[in-house]
Design an enzyme around this catalytic site. Structure first.
Site, PDB file in Angstrom:
ATOM      1  N   HIS A 261      43.015  15.186  26.946  1.00 15.97           N
ATOM      2  CA  HIS A 261      42.378  15.165  27.627  1.00 15.97           C
ATOM      3  C   HIS A 261      43.670  16.144  29.014  1.00 15.97           C
ATOM      4  CE1 HIS A 261      39.310  12.040  26.465  1.00 15.97           C
ATOM      5  NE2 HIS A 261      38.721  12.731  25.891  1.00 15.97           N
TER       6      HIS A 261
ATOM      7  N   LYS B  10      27.375   5.736  24.312  1.00 12.98           N
ATOM      8  CA  LYS B  10      29.119   4.705  23.762  1.00 12.98           C
ATOM      9  C   LYS B  10      29.156   3.388  24.368  1.00 12.98           C
ATOM     10  CE  LYS B  10      31.706   9.213  22.537  1.00 12.98           C
ATOM     11  NZ  LYS B  10      32.597   9.805  23.073  1.00 12.98           N
TER      12      LYS B  10
ATOM     13  N   SER C 123      39.901   9.437  22.373  1.00 13.60           N
ATOM     14  CA  SER C 123      39.487   8.244  22.859  1.00 13.60           C
ATOM     15  C   SER C 123      39.583   6.767  22.516  1.00 13.60           C
ATOM     16  CB  SER C 123      39.139   8.022  24.371  1.00 13.60           C
ATOM     17  OG  SER C 123      39.083   8.835  25.761  1.00 13.60           O
TER      18      SER C 123
ATOM     19  N   ARG D 119      38.632  19.851  18.960  1.00 10.04           N
ATOM     20  CA  ARG D 119      39.404  20.204  18.298  1.00 10.04           C
ATOM     21  C   ARG D 119      39.229  20.225  16.940  1.00 10.04           C
ATOM     22  NH1 ARG D 119      38.279  13.688  19.522  1.00 10.04           N
ATOM     23  NH2 ARG D 119      36.803  14.507  19.185  1.00 10.04           N
TER      24      ARG D 119
HETATM   25  O1  PNS Z   1      33.459  12.669  26.641  1.00  8.77           O
HETATM   26  P1  PNS Z   1      32.384  12.794  25.348  1.00  8.77           P
HETATM   27  O2  PNS Z   1      31.922  11.663  25.947  1.00  8.77           O
HETATM   28  O3  PNS Z   1      32.051  12.993  24.492  1.00  8.77           O
HETATM   29  O4  PNS Z   1      31.442  13.514  27.276  1.00  8.77           O
HETATM   30  C1  PNS Z   1      29.823  13.505  26.706  1.00  8.77           C
HETATM   31  C2  PNS Z   1      29.683  13.949  28.089  1.00  8.77           C
HETATM   32  C3  PNS Z   1      29.402  12.895  29.083  1.00  8.77           C
HETATM   33  C4  PNS Z   1      29.906  15.336  29.198  1.00  8.77           C
HETATM   34  C5  PNS Z   1      28.171  14.215  27.766  1.00  8.77           C
HETATM   35  O5  PNS Z   1      27.583  12.810  27.299  1.00  8.77           O
HETATM   36  C6  PNS Z   1      26.542  14.527  29.075  1.00  8.77           C
HETATM   37  O6  PNS Z   1      26.977  15.723  30.156  1.00  8.77           O
HETATM   38  N1  PNS Z   1      26.229  13.405  29.842  1.00  8.77           N
HETATM   39  C7  PNS Z   1      25.987  14.067  31.097  1.00  8.77           C
HETATM   40  C8  PNS Z   1      24.410  13.458  30.478  1.00  8.77           C
HETATM   41  C9  PNS Z   1      23.570  14.365  30.234  1.00  8.77           C
HETATM   42  O7  PNS Z   1      23.604  15.606  30.885  1.00  8.77           O
HETATM   43  N2  PNS Z   1      23.340  14.796  29.457  1.00  8.77           N
HETATM   44  C10 PNS Z   1      22.533  16.589  28.779  1.00  8.77           C
HETATM   45  C11 PNS Z   1      22.916  17.631  28.716  1.00  8.77           C
HETATM   46  S1  PNS Z   1      23.617  17.088  26.104  1.00  8.77           S
END
Ligand code: PNS
Length: 160
Positions: free
Chosen positions: A17, A41, A128, A90
């Site tokens: 990150h 998660k 993570s 990645r």
């Molecule tokens: O690090 P991660 O867990 O891959 O991040 C995922 C994240 C937090 C970016 C994604 O779950 C997110 O955008 N959450 C906010 C809710 C949202 O907007 N969901 C719809 C878009 S897919």
């Protein structure tokens, strides 16, 4: 001034990150790294702890702020005046879910663009979740996470 949001669970922030944050800062004048609760998660660290770790890590980077949000990412981006979302890639295995999220976000907010930055090969195996697992089982995660995160992990698993 080009502003980008780099959202994620950051549970915890890894060296991969950090690599993406540094790259994003080379491309954009300002980057807001923002912690989101990922409802898919179960988190190890609270949002506050994740923000604290990121603030410590990002202290050395100018033009980088740390924040958190709940609700839709695109709404958060628009509310902050950002029309770019940065995500790290990645490997090809990341692509399917990332494409789905980027397309959903574009559907919800056509003026918000997703930009992908590739992590270094050195960090391409890091996630993570694998860091959490290794740390939970007493493995050495030095170099895989910033030093402050090592401390948080040690503290978390000492008290378990
Ligand atoms: O690090 P991660 O867990 O891959 O991040 C995922 C994240 C937090 C970016 C994604 O779950 C997110 O955008 N959450 C906010 C809710 C949202 O907007 N969901 C719809 C878009 S897919």
């Amino acid at each position: 001034m080009a502003l980008a949001i780099y959202p994620g669970s950051f549970d915890p922030v890894t060296s991969g990150h950090v690599d993406v944050i540094e790259r994003a800062r080379h491309v954009f004048d300002r980057v807001i790294v923002s912690v989101a609760p990922n409802i898919r998660k179960e988190a190890l660290f609270t949002t506050e702890e994740r923000v604290e770790m990121l603030r410590e890590v990002c202290r050395e980077f100018s033009g980088v702020e740390v924040d958190s949000f709940s609700g839709l990412l695109v709404n958060y981006a628009v509310a902050n005046g950002a029309n770019v979302i940065v995500r790290g890639l990645r490997a090809v295995s990341d692509f399917e879910l990332e494409l789905q999220m980027a397309q959903m976000n574009r559907c919800l907010a056509p003026d918000v663009h997703t930009v992908f930055l590739m992590t270094t090969t050195e960090h391409s195996f890091l996630s993570s979740s694998i860091v959490r697992e290794v740390a939970r089982l007493g493995g050495d995660v030095r170099g895989m996470v910033p030093p402050v995160v090592e401390k948080y992990l040690a503290r978390k698993f000492q008290t378990e």
